[in-house]
Design a protein around this motif. Structure first.
Motif, PDB file in Angstrom:
ATOM      1  N   SER A  81       5.117  -4.132   1.169  1.00 47.69           N
ATOM      2  CA  SER A  81       5.468  -4.668   2.414  1.00 47.69           C
ATOM      3  C   SER A  81       5.738  -3.316   3.269  1.00 47.69           C
ATOM      4  O   SER A  81       4.783  -2.178   3.272  1.00 47.69           O
ATOM      5  CB  SER A  81       6.952  -4.689   2.281  1.00 47.69           C
ATOM      6  N   ARG A  82       4.760  -4.380   4.409  1.00 46.86           N
ATOM      7  CA  ARG A  82       5.409  -3.922   5.564  1.00 46.86           C
ATOM      8  C   ARG A  82       5.361  -2.526   5.981  1.00 46.86           C
ATOM      9  O   ARG A  82       4.706  -1.174   6.359  1.00 46.86           O
ATOM     10  CB  ARG A  82       4.351  -4.757   7.318  1.00 46.86           C
ATOM     11  N   PHE A  83       6.734  -2.911   5.385  1.00 41.30           N
ATOM     12  CA  PHE A  83       8.279  -1.265   6.123  1.00 41.30           C
ATOM     13  C   PHE A  83       7.528  -0.069   4.807  1.00 41.30           C
ATOM     14  O   PHE A  83       7.224   0.605   5.227  1.00 41.30           O
ATOM     15  CB  PHE A  83       9.185  -1.972   5.621  1.00 41.30           C
ATOM     16  N   SER A  84       6.799  -0.863   3.458  1.00 46.50           N
ATOM     17  CA  SER A  84       6.401   1.095   2.777  1.00 46.50           C
ATOM     18  C   SER A  84       4.952   1.266   3.534  1.00 46.50           C
ATOM     19  O   SER A  84       5.328   2.578   3.513  1.00 46.50           O
ATOM     20  CB  SER A  84       6.643  -0.298   1.480  1.00 46.50           C
ATOM     21  N   GLN A 139      11.589   8.717   0.127  1.00 47.47           N
ATOM     22  CA  GLN A 139      12.522   9.313  -1.208  1.00 47.47           C
ATOM     23  C   GLN A 139      12.585   8.569  -2.875  1.00 47.47           C
ATOM     24  O   GLN A 139      12.727   9.169  -4.356  1.00 47.47           O
ATOM     25  CB  GLN A 139      14.132  10.028  -1.170  1.00 47.47           C
ATOM     26  N   ASN A 140      13.194   7.416  -1.912  1.00 49.52           N
ATOM     27  CA  ASN A 140      13.625   6.381  -3.105  1.00 49.52           C
ATOM     28  C   ASN A 140      12.543   5.563  -3.907  1.00 49.52           C
ATOM     29  O   ASN A 140      12.197   6.027  -5.183  1.00 49.52           O
ATOM     30  CB  ASN A 140      14.096   5.225  -2.576  1.00 49.52           C
ATOM     31  N   ARG A 141      11.121   5.972  -3.108  1.00 48.22           N
ATOM     32  CA  ARG A 141      10.421   5.190  -3.962  1.00 48.22           C
ATOM     33  C   ARG A 141       9.557   6.107  -4.964  1.00 48.22           C
ATOM     34  O   ARG A 141       9.268   5.960  -6.291  1.00 48.22           O
ATOM     35  CB  ARG A 141       9.044   4.861  -2.915  1.00 48.22           C
ATOM     36  N   ASP A 142       9.676   7.092  -4.689  1.00 53.67           N
ATOM     37  CA  ASP A 142       9.160   8.772  -5.188  1.00 53.67           C
ATOM     38  C   ASP A 142       9.821   8.710  -6.762  1.00 53.67           C
ATOM     39  O   ASP A 142       9.397   9.293  -7.376  1.00 53.67           O
ATOM     40  CB  ASP A 142       8.898   9.876  -4.407  1.00 53.67           C
TER      41      ASP A 142
END
Length: 145
Positions: free
Chosen positions: A8-11, A73-76
């Protein structure tokens, strides 16, 4: 499985912001802002408004950065969990029941951790009991020696 998308754009924004804010340029910019603010103190007689500017600015930036850092951090963490799950799944001797452990309740995790702690203790005890293995300074020895 579909092709990897860019998110997403936010990501995309949070990844870019995290990369930029963690670099030396961002630190130098922040240091410069604080320096200019500090040097401007005499110009404003160190008044309340002068102090409020830096306090408000840093509070807003800190508030926003918390969300960007947490997103990164959540994605990692999710990516690392998927990689670990793949390694467990691909290893024949591994217990597939260990897949997706992060979804278990704390009590279940503690029970599993205690089992592995016990296994590690028994393995170390067995290693120490073998006369052909010197484990006294194993951590400090050079593996190539």
């Amino acid at each position: 499985m579909s092709a990897i998308n860019n998110g997403s754009r936010f990501s995309r924004f949070s990844q870019a912001a995290a990369r930029m804010s963690g670099g030396p340029r961002a630190f130098m910019l922040a240091l410069s802002i604080v320096g200019v603010w500090g040097l401007s103190g005499p110009l404003f007689d160190f008044n309340d408004t002068w102090q409020l500017v830096i306090n408000t600015g840093t509070t807003i930036i800190t508030f926003l950065m918390v969300f960007l850092i947490q997103n990164t951090q959540n994605r990692d963490t999710q990516a690392m969990q998927i990689k670990l799950d793949e390694l467990i799944w691909a290893t024949r001797e591994a217990h597939n029941s260990l897949l997706d452990l992060e979804e278990l309740e704390a009590e279940d995790l503690e029970r599993i951790r205690a089992r592995y702690t016990d296994l590690a203790k028994r393995a170390r005890d067995e290693l120490r009991s073998r006369p052909d293995v010197d484990t006294r300074n194993a951590e400090s020895r050079d593996p190539g020696a």
